[in-house]
Design a protein around this motif. Sequence first.
Motif, PDB file in Angstrom:
ATOM      1  N   SER A  12       0.861  -1.181   0.000  1.00 38.67           N
ATOM      2  CA  SER A  12       0.000   0.000   0.000  1.00 38.67           C
ATOM      3  C   SER A  12       0.898   1.231   0.000  1.00 38.67           C
ATOM      4  N   THR A  14       0.543   5.674   0.226  1.00 42.24           N
ATOM      5  CA  THR A  14      -0.241   6.901   0.343  1.00 42.24           C
ATOM      6  C   THR A  14       0.700   8.084   0.184  1.00 42.24           C
ATOM      7  N   SER A  18      -1.781  13.130   1.912  1.00 44.25           N
ATOM      8  CA  SER A  18      -3.060  12.543   1.511  1.00 44.25           C
ATOM      9  C   SER A  18      -3.484  11.503   2.536  1.00 44.25           C
ATOM     10  N   ASN A  19      -4.787  11.280   2.648  1.00 42.95           N
ATOM     11  CA  ASN A  19      -5.266  10.215   3.531  1.00 42.95           C
ATOM     12  C   ASN A  19      -5.908   9.067   2.756  1.00 42.95           C
ATOM     13  N   ARG A  20      -5.707   9.094   1.437  1.00 44.63           N
ATOM     14  CA  ARG A  20      -6.290   8.064   0.581  1.00 44.63           C
ATOM     15  C   ARG A  20      -5.182   7.315  -0.149  1.00 44.63           C
ATOM     16  N   PRO A  21      -5.046   6.006   0.067  1.00 44.23           N
ATOM     17  CA  PRO A  21      -3.953   5.274  -0.587  1.00 44.23           C
ATOM     18  C   PRO A  21      -4.138   5.209  -2.095  1.00 44.23           C
ATOM     19  N   VAL A  22      -3.038   5.400  -2.815  1.00 43.84           N
ATOM     20  CA  VAL A  22      -3.079   5.273  -4.271  1.00 43.84           C
ATOM     21  C   VAL A  22      -2.808   3.831  -4.681  1.00 43.84           C
ATOM     22  N   ASN A  24      -3.383  -0.064  -2.883  1.00 42.25           N
ATOM     23  CA  ASN A  24      -4.152  -0.591  -1.760  1.00 42.25           C
ATOM     24  C   ASN A  24      -4.020  -2.119  -1.655  1.00 42.25           C
ATOM     25  N   SER A  44      -6.092   5.248 -11.518  1.00 41.58           N
ATOM     26  CA  SER A  44      -6.365   4.035 -10.739  1.00 41.58           C
ATOM     27  C   SER A  44      -5.130   3.508 -10.012  1.00 41.58           C
ATOM     28  N   ALA A 219      -9.120   1.881  -8.070  1.00 39.81           N
ATOM     29  CA  ALA A 219      -8.986   2.397  -6.703  1.00 39.81           C
ATOM     30  C   ALA A 219      -7.754   1.838  -5.995  1.00 39.81           C
ATOM     31  N   GLY A 220      -6.668   1.667  -6.747  1.00 43.14           N
ATOM     32  CA  GLY A 220      -5.416   1.240  -6.150  1.00 43.14           C
ATOM     33  C   GLY A 220      -5.262  -0.240  -5.935  1.00 43.14           C
ATOM     34  N   SER A 221      -6.255  -1.037  -6.312  1.00 41.71           N
ATOM     35  CA  SER A 221      -6.194  -2.486  -6.143  1.00 41.71           C
ATOM     36  C   SER A 221      -6.165  -3.166  -7.508  1.00 41.71           C
TER      37      SER A 221
END
Length: 245
Positions: A12, A14, A18-22, A24, A44, A219-221
């Motif tokens: 993971s 981030t 930022s508080n949203r992982p790029v 995941n 993505s 979404a990073g996955s």
Amino acid sequence: MDVLPVEIKNLSFTHAGSNRPVLNNINLKMFPGESIGITGLSGSGKTTLAMAVCGLLKRNIEGILEGEIKIYGKNVFDYATAQIGTKVGLVFQNPENQLFSTSVFDEIIFGPENLCLQKQEIEKRAQKSMDLTGTQDLADRHPGQLSGGEKHLVALASVLSLDPDIFIFDEVMSQLDSDNVQRVNKIISILKQCGKSILIIDHELSRLDGVDRLFLMKAGSIIPASSRDIEDYYRELLAKADRLE
């Protein structure tokens, strides 16, 4: 079991601030002579994943990284900067990010020269790289004078000259005409026959037809998927966009 070229566990990332992982919780293994395709929408996390495999995250880009990335059983961050280029070669989506010399020939020999190889070996690698990419006639040109497609081919030639074990193509074929797309596909086929591991990132699904394994990134996955799964996903997105208009 032999050590794998690439093994990613619970990765993971981030970006700082930022508080949203790029990225995941990504898990991925690559095998010798295997090609993997990753597709997905812009934003993505595809390019960030490519940079992670090259050891550029945390080292060049600030952020919080969790999990691990191993290249031939060794943590990617334990490789010296010069050494990682002999293991993983990345052809960037924007080739201008990796072209710095005043001529195409100097660009192609830059990496081998920095490895302190013998002159004969450097010239041999340069000639082979130019032959494969069809850039012989560009040798004396300034990279800044080239078309977008030519820049991509020169960037690829400069990576080929380092002879890494793992190649990452980040949207390389998006600016190439059909003849040069065929050329790059032929190069990929040759590299696979030599036991190289190939990661191809492309938003255009048709350019990933020949890969051994295919993943959708959102979404990073990353999600293992068939071409039909991904086509259904894109159709669903288009339908949603139409309803919003």
